[in-house]
Motif scaffolding. Structure first.
Motif, PDB file in Angstrom:
ATOM      1  N   GLU A   1       0.842  -1.195   0.000  1.00  0.00           N
ATOM      2  CA  GLU A   1       0.000   0.000   0.000  1.00  0.00           C
ATOM      3  C   GLU A   1       0.877   1.245   0.000  1.00  0.00           C
ATOM      4  O   GLU A   1       1.762   1.392   0.833  1.00  0.00           O
ATOM      5  CB  GLU A   1      -0.932   0.033   1.204  1.00  0.00           C
ATOM      6  CG  GLU A   1      -1.838   1.258   1.166  1.00  0.00           C
ATOM      7  CD  GLU A   1      -2.845   1.368   2.290  1.00  0.00           C
ATOM      8  OE1 GLU A   1      -3.701   2.250   2.191  1.00  0.00           O
ATOM      9  OE2 GLU A   1      -2.759   0.592   3.264  1.00  0.00           O
ATOM     10  N   LEU A   2       0.594   2.154  -0.924  1.00  0.00           N
ATOM     11  CA  LEU A   2       1.304   3.425  -1.005  1.00  0.00           C
ATOM     12  C   LEU A   2       0.495   4.497  -0.286  1.00  0.00           C
ATOM     13  O   LEU A   2      -0.732   4.526  -0.394  1.00  0.00           O
ATOM     14  CB  LEU A   2       1.510   3.836  -2.462  1.00  0.00           C
ATOM     15  CG  LEU A   2       2.207   2.828  -3.367  1.00  0.00           C
ATOM     16  CD1 LEU A   2       2.370   3.402  -4.763  1.00  0.00           C
ATOM     17  CD2 LEU A   2       3.541   2.400  -2.799  1.00  0.00           C
ATOM     18  N   GLY A   3       1.179   5.380   0.424  1.00  0.00           N
ATOM     19  CA  GLY A   3       0.488   6.474   1.102  1.00  0.00           C
ATOM     20  C   GLY A   3      -0.563   5.971   2.067  1.00  0.00           C
ATOM     21  O   GLY A   3      -1.703   6.418   2.054  1.00  0.00           O
ATOM     22  N   ALA A   4      -0.179   5.054   2.939  1.00  0.00           N
ATOM     23  CA  ALA A   4      -1.139   4.343   3.789  1.00  0.00           C
ATOM     24  C   ALA A   4      -1.822   5.225   4.834  1.00  0.00           C
ATOM     25  O   ALA A   4      -2.871   4.852   5.346  1.00  0.00           O
ATOM     26  CB  ALA A   4      -0.445   3.167   4.477  1.00  0.00           C
ATOM     27  N   GLY A   5      -1.239   6.372   5.168  1.00  0.00           N
ATOM     28  CA  GLY A   5      -1.880   7.250   6.154  1.00  0.00           C
ATOM     29  C   GLY A   5      -1.991   6.578   7.506  1.00  0.00           C
ATOM     30  O   GLY A   5      -0.984   6.240   8.121  1.00  0.00           O
ATOM     31  N   VAL A   6      -3.212   6.346   7.990  1.00  0.00           N
ATOM     32  CA  VAL A   6      -3.402   5.672   9.276  1.00  0.00           C
ATOM     33  C   VAL A   6      -3.352   4.152   9.125  1.00  0.00           C
ATOM     34  O   VAL A   6      -3.330   3.434  10.122  1.00  0.00           O
ATOM     35  CB  VAL A   6      -4.712   6.097   9.966  1.00  0.00           C
ATOM     36  CG1 VAL A   6      -4.695   7.571  10.304  1.00  0.00           C
ATOM     37  CG2 VAL A   6      -5.924   5.724   9.137  1.00  0.00           C
ATOM     38  N   GLY A   7      -3.363   3.663   7.893  1.00  0.00           N
ATOM     39  CA  GLY A   7      -3.214   2.237   7.657  1.00  0.00           C
ATOM     40  C   GLY A   7      -4.490   1.431   7.572  1.00  0.00           C
ATOM     41  O   GLY A   7      -4.442   0.215   7.450  1.00  0.00           O
TER      42      GLY A   7
ATOM     43  N   ILE B   1       1.140   4.031  11.984  1.00  0.00           N
ATOM     44  CA  ILE B   1       0.630   2.815  11.327  1.00  0.00           C
ATOM     45  C   ILE B   1       0.998   1.593  12.162  1.00  0.00           C
ATOM     46  O   ILE B   1       0.159   0.705  12.378  1.00  0.00           O
ATOM     47  CB  ILE B   1       1.181   2.679   9.895  1.00  0.00           C
ATOM     48  CG1 ILE B   1       0.682   3.817   9.004  1.00  0.00           C
ATOM     49  CG2 ILE B   1       0.775   1.322   9.301  1.00  0.00           C
ATOM     50  CD1 ILE B   1       1.402   3.895   7.660  1.00  0.00           C
ATOM     51  N   GLU B   2       2.242   1.536  12.635  1.00  0.00           N
ATOM     52  CA  GLU B   2       2.670   0.404  13.464  1.00  0.00           C
ATOM     53  C   GLU B   2       1.831   0.321  14.734  1.00  0.00           C
ATOM     54  O   GLU B   2       1.450  -0.772  15.164  1.00  0.00           O
ATOM     55  CB  GLU B   2       4.158   0.519  13.777  1.00  0.00           C
ATOM     56  CG  GLU B   2       5.020   0.293  12.550  1.00  0.00           C
ATOM     57  CD  GLU B   2       6.486   0.596  12.755  1.00  0.00           C
ATOM     58  OE1 GLU B   2       6.879   1.057  13.847  1.00  0.00           O
ATOM     59  OE2 GLU B   2       7.252   0.372  11.804  1.00  0.00           O
TER      60      GLU B   2
ATOM     61  N   VAL C   1       1.016  -7.968   3.846  1.00  0.00           N
ATOM     62  CA  VAL C   1       0.728  -6.587   3.473  1.00  0.00           C
ATOM     63  C   VAL C   1       1.860  -5.715   4.006  1.00  0.00           C
ATOM     64  O   VAL C   1       2.254  -5.851   5.163  1.00  0.00           O
ATOM     65  CB  VAL C   1      -0.613  -6.107   4.079  1.00  0.00           C
ATOM     66  CG1 VAL C   1      -0.869  -4.652   3.728  1.00  0.00           C
ATOM     67  CG2 VAL C   1      -1.768  -6.976   3.608  1.00  0.00           C
ATOM     68  N   VAL C   2       2.386  -4.842   3.149  1.00  0.00           N
ATOM     69  CA  VAL C   2       3.361  -3.846   3.572  1.00  0.00           C
ATOM     70  C   VAL C   2       2.723  -2.482   3.337  1.00  0.00           C
ATOM     71  O   VAL C   2       2.340  -2.150   2.214  1.00  0.00           O
ATOM     72  CB  VAL C   2       4.691  -3.960   2.794  1.00  0.00           C
ATOM     73  CG1 VAL C   2       5.663  -2.872   3.236  1.00  0.00           C
ATOM     74  CG2 VAL C   2       5.310  -5.338   3.000  1.00  0.00           C
ATOM     75  N   LEU C   3       2.597  -1.707   4.415  1.00  0.00           N
ATOM     76  CA  LEU C   3       1.979  -0.391   4.353  1.00  0.00           C
ATOM     77  C   LEU C   3       3.086   0.654   4.346  1.00  0.00           C
ATOM     78  O   LEU C   3       3.963   0.630   5.213  1.00  0.00           O
ATOM     79  CB  LEU C   3       1.069  -0.181   5.562  1.00  0.00           C
ATOM     80  CG  LEU C   3      -0.115  -1.135   5.654  1.00  0.00           C
ATOM     81  CD1 LEU C   3       0.249  -2.354   6.472  1.00  0.00           C
ATOM     82  CD2 LEU C   3      -1.290  -0.435   6.267  1.00  0.00           C
ATOM     83  N   THR C   4       3.069   1.552   3.366  1.00  0.00           N
ATOM     84  CA  THR C   4       4.135   2.540   3.249  1.00  0.00           C
ATOM     85  C   THR C   4       3.601   3.955   3.399  1.00  0.00           C
ATOM     86  O   THR C   4       2.455   4.245   3.093  1.00  0.00           O
ATOM     87  CB  THR C   4       4.865   2.447   1.888  1.00  0.00           C
ATOM     88  OG1 THR C   4       4.000   2.881   0.843  1.00  0.00           O
ATOM     89  CG2 THR C   4       5.343   1.030   1.621  1.00  0.00           C
TER      90      THR C   4
ATOM     91  N   CYS D   1       2.086  -8.345   8.462  1.00  0.00           N
ATOM     92  CA  CYS D   1       1.647  -6.971   8.218  1.00  0.00           C
ATOM     93  C   CYS D   1       2.742  -6.041   8.731  1.00  0.00           C
ATOM     94  O   CYS D   1       2.968  -5.960   9.940  1.00  0.00           O
ATOM     95  CB  CYS D   1       0.318  -6.715   8.925  1.00  0.00           C
ATOM     96  SG  CYS D   1      -0.443  -5.146   8.481  1.00  0.00           S
ATOM     97  N   SER D   2       3.436  -5.383   7.819  1.00  0.00           N
ATOM     98  CA  SER D   2       4.588  -4.577   8.212  1.00  0.00           C
ATOM     99  C   SER D   2       4.538  -3.200   7.554  1.00  0.00           C
ATOM    100  O   SER D   2       3.635  -2.908   6.768  1.00  0.00           O
ATOM    101  CB  SER D   2       5.883  -5.307   7.846  1.00  0.00           C
ATOM    102  OG  SER D   2       5.930  -5.530   6.448  1.00  0.00           O
TER     103      SER D   2
END
Length: 186
Positions: free
Chosen positions: A2-8, A36-37, A23-26, A69-70
């Motif tokens: 995910e690009l630009g995940a914000g709050v995730g 996000i973490e 899933v990798v949230l960026t 999920c990272s």
């Protein structure tokens, strides 16, 4: 990815209630990635899997949340193919790249399109599909993004066209969904 995940929320929801393997949230800012973490941890117990017919998450064993999920920092304006390829926080393989509500600033449209081109390159994820879901606040922002995709040799088509019906039911702004197809890079 995910690009630009914000709050995730989008990536966390995919991780919790679909059958994705990981899933990798960026995002760009360190404090946003930290948040996000926190939100991933707050989503525990974290049991990934597809929902059953009753709508509750199908439980699957998950011993290592961070492996499933990272997060990763990703700078659309500064990262290069070399820095992306060397970033061990990004996945080794990727089937799907998503960006939800990331096309809101015409100044970032070119950077997002450039980043998509990097990620879809032969050295990264050439077979990945891209889905960009976005609320159109200003038509010129969407036009700038479409032009930036074209400049980066990424063809795209709406998954469904924006209509007055969509606008009335889903949001206060006209809505559109975009899908960047696997590019033919020249």
């Amino acid at each position: 990815l995910e690009l630009g995940a914000g709050v995730g929320i989008t990536g966390i929801a995919l991780a919790k209630w679909t059958a994705v393997r990981s899933v990798v949230l960026t995002d760009y800012l360190a404090n946003v990635v930290d948040n996000i973490e926190h939100n991933i941890a707050a989503s525990l117990p974290f049991q990934p899997g597809a929902p059953d017919t009753g709508g509750t998450p199908h439980t699957a064993p998950n011993d290592a949340l961070q492996e499933f999920c990272s997060t990763a920092r990703l700078d659309w304006e500064e990262d290069t193919l070399e820095t992306c390829a060397a970033n061990k926080q990004l996945p080794a393989a990727c089937d799907l790249i998503i960006a939800a509500d990331c096309v809101y600033d015409p100044g970032l449209a070119a950077a997002l399109a450039r980043t998509l081109a990097l990620l879809l390159s032969d050295r990264m994820y050439p077979r990945a599909q891209v889905v960009v879901a976005n609320t159109v606040r200003q038509r010129q922002t969407l036009e700038a993004f479409a032009e930036a995709l074209h400049r980066n040799s990424i063809s795209w088509a709406p998954l469904w066209p924006a209509t007055e019906e969509h606008q009335d039911k889903f949001c206060a702004y006209p809505a559109t969904e975009l899908s960047a197809r696997v590019p033919q890079l020249f």
